[in-house]
Design a protein around this motif. Structure first.
Motif, PDB file in Angstrom:
ATOM      1  N   LYS A 150      18.406  -0.016   1.259  1.00 34.62           N
ATOM      2  CA  LYS A 150      19.765  -0.557   1.323  1.00 34.62           C
ATOM      3  C   LYS A 150      20.287  -0.563   2.761  1.00 34.62           C
ATOM      4  CE  LYS A 150      24.368  -0.029  -0.624  1.00 34.62           C
ATOM      5  NZ  LYS A 150      25.229   0.736  -1.513  1.00 34.62           N
ATOM      6  N   ALA A 151      20.007   0.491   3.507  1.00 39.95           N
ATOM      7  CA  ALA A 151      20.487   0.597   4.891  1.00 39.95           C
ATOM      8  C   ALA A 151      19.686  -0.276   5.848  1.00 39.95           C
ATOM      9  CB  ALA A 151      20.440   2.045   5.353  1.00 39.95           C
ATOM     10  N   THR A 172      11.180   1.612  15.047  1.00 42.48           N
ATOM     11  CA  THR A 172      10.284   0.473  14.819  1.00 42.48           C
ATOM     12  C   THR A 172       8.924   0.644  15.473  1.00 42.48           C
ATOM     13  OG1 THR A 172      11.292  -0.683  16.690  1.00 42.48           O
ATOM     14  CG2 THR A 172      12.165  -1.168  14.510  1.00 42.48           C
ATOM     15  N   HIS A 173       8.821   1.469  16.505  1.00 39.51           N
ATOM     16  CA  HIS A 173       7.547   1.604  17.208  1.00 39.51           C
ATOM     17  C   HIS A 173       6.571   2.540  16.515  1.00 39.51           C
ATOM     18  CE1 HIS A 173      10.007   4.886  18.796  1.00 39.51           C
ATOM     19  NE2 HIS A 173       8.873   5.526  19.012  1.00 39.51           N
ATOM     20  N   ASP A 174       7.062   3.416  15.621  1.00 42.34           N
ATOM     21  CA  ASP A 174       6.112   4.331  14.973  1.00 42.34           C
ATOM     22  C   ASP A 174       6.418   4.635  13.511  1.00 42.34           C
ATOM     23  OD1 ASP A 174       8.202   6.162  15.023  1.00 42.34           O
ATOM     24  OD2 ASP A 174       7.291   7.434  16.539  1.00 42.34           O
ATOM     25  N   GLY A 175       7.533   4.154  12.990  1.00 46.95           N
ATOM     26  CA  GLY A 175       7.835   4.337  11.575  1.00 46.95           C
ATOM     27  C   GLY A 175       8.455   5.663  11.191  1.00 46.95           C
ATOM     28  N   HIS A 176       8.633   6.580  12.159  1.00 48.76           N
ATOM     29  CA  HIS A 176       9.304   7.847  11.844  1.00 48.76           C
ATOM     30  C   HIS A 176      10.786   7.585  11.591  1.00 48.76           C
ATOM     31  CE1 HIS A 176       5.681   9.574  13.702  1.00 48.76           C
ATOM     32  NE2 HIS A 176       5.931  10.590  12.890  1.00 48.76           N
ATOM     33  N   TRP A 177      11.418   8.497  10.873  1.00 44.27           N
ATOM     34  CA  TRP A 177      12.829   8.323  10.561  1.00 44.27           C
ATOM     35  C   TRP A 177      13.695   8.422  11.814  1.00 44.27           C
ATOM     36  CZ3 TRP A 177      13.150  12.338   6.029  1.00 44.27           C
ATOM     37  CH2 TRP A 177      12.425  11.849   4.943  1.00 44.27           C
ATOM     38  N   SER A 178      14.702   7.570  11.857  1.00 46.82           N
ATOM     39  CA  SER A 178      15.706   7.616  12.919  1.00 46.82           C
ATOM     40  C   SER A 178      16.742   8.686  12.547  1.00 46.82           C
ATOM     41  CB  SER A 178      16.398   6.245  13.010  1.00 46.82           C
ATOM     42  OG  SER A 178      17.199   6.045  11.845  1.00 46.82           O
ATOM     43  N   PRO A 179      17.726   8.932  13.424  1.00 47.42           N
ATOM     44  CA  PRO A 179      18.782   9.873  13.040  1.00 47.42           C
ATOM     45  C   PRO A 179      19.463   9.479  11.717  1.00 47.42           C
ATOM     46  CG  PRO A 179      18.846   9.546  15.396  1.00 47.42           C
ATOM     47  CD  PRO A 179      17.837   8.557  14.855  1.00 47.42           C
ATOM     48  N   LEU A 180      19.694   8.193  11.495  1.00 49.07           N
ATOM     49  CA  LEU A 180      20.285   7.760  10.228  1.00 49.07           C
ATOM     50  C   LEU A 180      19.347   8.048   9.064  1.00 49.07           C
ATOM     51  CD1 LEU A 180      22.465   6.418   8.528  1.00 49.07           C
ATOM     52  CD2 LEU A 180      21.402   4.204   9.059  1.00 49.07           C
ATOM     53  N   GLY A 181      18.068   7.810   9.235  1.00 51.86           N
ATOM     54  CA  GLY A 181      17.102   8.119   8.185  1.00 51.86           C
ATOM     55  C   GLY A 181      17.118   9.596   7.828  1.00 51.86           C
ATOM     56  N   HIS A 182      17.189  10.452   8.842  1.00 59.66           N
ATOM     57  CA  HIS A 182      17.269  11.897   8.594  1.00 59.66           C
ATOM     58  C   HIS A 182      18.574  12.261   7.899  1.00 59.66           C
ATOM     59  CE1 HIS A 182      13.655  13.576  10.401  1.00 59.66           C
ATOM     60  NE2 HIS A 182      13.738  12.609  11.306  1.00 59.66           N
ATOM     61  N   ALA A 183      19.664  11.607   8.275  1.00 56.04           N
ATOM     62  CA  ALA A 183      20.947  11.891   7.629  1.00 56.04           C
ATOM     63  C   ALA A 183      20.904  11.521   6.147  1.00 56.04           C
ATOM     64  CB  ALA A 183      22.075  11.137   8.340  1.00 56.04           C
ATOM     65  N   ILE A 184      20.342  10.366   5.834  1.00 56.52           N
ATOM     66  CA  ILE A 184      20.218   9.932   4.442  1.00 56.52           C
ATOM     67  C   ILE A 184      19.353  10.915   3.658  1.00 56.52           C
ATOM     68  CG2 ILE A 184      19.196   8.165   2.941  1.00 56.52           C
ATOM     69  CD1 ILE A 184      20.184   6.079   5.019  1.00 56.52           C
ATOM     70  N   VAL A 213       0.830  -1.194   0.000  1.00 58.65           N
ATOM     71  CA  VAL A 213       0.000   0.000   0.000  1.00 58.65           C
ATOM     72  C   VAL A 213       0.875   1.259   0.000  1.00 58.65           C
ATOM     73  CG1 VAL A 213      -1.680   1.326   1.331  1.00 58.65           C
ATOM     74  CG2 VAL A 213      -1.929  -1.132   1.126  1.00 58.65           C
ATOM     75  N   TYR A 214       1.840   1.325   0.914  1.00 64.14           N
ATOM     76  CA  TYR A 214       2.660   2.528   1.026  1.00 64.14           C
ATOM     77  C   TYR A 214       3.580   2.700  -0.173  1.00 64.14           C
ATOM     78  CZ  TYR A 214       0.930   2.881   5.752  1.00 64.14           C
ATOM     79  OH  TYR A 214       0.115   2.992   6.837  1.00 64.14           O
ATOM     80  N   ARG A 215       4.052   1.595  -0.736  1.00 61.54           N
ATOM     81  CA  ARG A 215       4.900   1.673  -1.928  1.00 61.54           C
ATOM     82  C   ARG A 215       4.135   2.346  -3.060  1.00 61.54           C
ATOM     83  NH1 ARG A 215       5.498  -1.161  -6.622  1.00 61.54           N
ATOM     84  NH2 ARG A 215       7.566  -1.225  -7.514  1.00 61.54           N
ATOM     85  N   ASN A 216       2.934   1.872  -3.314  1.00 62.40           N
ATOM     86  CA  ASN A 216       2.121   2.443  -4.384  1.00 62.40           C
ATOM     87  C   ASN A 216       1.777   3.899  -4.111  1.00 62.40           C
ATOM     88  OD1 ASN A 216       2.153   0.102  -5.911  1.00 62.40           O
ATOM     89  ND2 ASN A 216       0.296  -0.691  -4.970  1.00 62.40           N
ATOM     90  N   LEU A 217       1.474   4.218  -2.865  1.00 59.95           N
ATOM     91  CA  LEU A 217       1.175   5.601  -2.499  1.00 59.95           C
ATOM     92  C   LEU A 217       2.382   6.499  -2.749  1.00 59.95           C
ATOM     93  CD1 LEU A 217      -0.665   7.741  -1.259  1.00 59.95           C
ATOM     94  CD2 LEU A 217       0.145   7.000   0.992  1.00 59.95           C
ATOM     95  N   ALA A 261      10.648  15.881  -6.443  1.00 60.87           N
ATOM     96  CA  ALA A 261      10.488  15.197  -5.158  1.00 60.87           C
ATOM     97  C   ALA A 261      11.763  14.435  -4.843  1.00 60.87           C
ATOM     98  CB  ALA A 261       9.307  14.239  -5.203  1.00 60.87           C
ATOM     99  N   ILE A 262      12.160  14.469  -3.613  1.00 65.68           N
ATOM    100  CA  ILE A 262      13.318  13.714  -3.158  1.00 65.68           C
ATOM    101  C   ILE A 262      12.778  12.446  -2.506  1.00 65.68           C
ATOM    102  CG2 ILE A 262      15.301  13.700  -1.605  1.00 65.68           C
ATOM    103  CD1 ILE A 262      15.176  16.834  -1.852  1.00 65.68           C
ATOM    104  N   ASP A 263      13.163  11.307  -3.049  1.00 69.01           N
ATOM    105  CA  ASP A 263      12.653  10.030  -2.549  1.00 69.01           C
ATOM    106  C   ASP A 263      13.824   9.163  -2.100  1.00 69.01           C
ATOM    107  OD1 ASP A 263      11.349   7.692  -1.981  1.00 69.01           O
ATOM    108  OD2 ASP A 263      10.571   7.374  -3.993  1.00 69.01           O
ATOM    109  N   PRO A 264      14.114   9.139  -0.793  1.00 66.21           N
ATOM    110  CA  PRO A 264      15.259   8.369  -0.305  1.00 66.21           C
ATOM    111  C   PRO A 264      14.982   6.874  -0.139  1.00 66.21           C
ATOM    112  CG  PRO A 264      14.206   9.467   1.527  1.00 66.21           C
ATOM    113  CD  PRO A 264      13.472   9.898   0.270  1.00 66.21           C
ATOM    114  N   PHE A 265      13.893   6.378  -0.705  1.00 66.11           N
ATOM    115  CA  PHE A 265      13.479   5.000  -0.459  1.00 66.11           C
ATOM    116  C   PHE A 265      14.582   3.980  -0.739  1.00 66.11           C
ATOM    117  CE2 PHE A 265      11.888   0.946  -2.023  1.00 66.11           C
ATOM    118  CZ  PHE A 265      11.234   0.499  -0.880  1.00 66.11           C
TER     119      PHE A 265
END
Length: 64
Positions: free
Chosen positions: A29-30, A38-50, A1-5, A20-24
């Motif tokens: 890869k990471a 994992t508890h809410d799906g928001h980006w971690s510090p590494l996700g924000h860095a990427i 669902v989220y991939r298609n969205l 659009a910037i899409d870091p998917f």
């Protein structure tokens, strides 16, 4: 669902001429558990860095 969205949103923005910037792929890869909380799906510090690195690359490409 989220991939298609995600894909549809990027396509709709492109249709309107909006970049659009899409870091998917870098997130994938990471690994989900290192780029997201994992508890809410928001980006971690590494996700924000990427995402920030991808934003800088985009800005450097479009800036005169």
């Amino acid at each position: 669902v989220y991939r298609n969205l995600r894909i549809k949103v990027v396509e709709a923005l492109a249709f309107e001429g909006i970049d659009a910037i899409d870091p998917f792929l870098r997130f994938k890869k990471a690994g989900f558990s290192t780029t997201h909380f994992t508890h809410d799906g928001h980006w971690s510090p590494l996700g924000h860095a990427i995402a920030g690195e991808d934003a800088v690359k985009w800005l450097m490409a479009v800036s005169p």
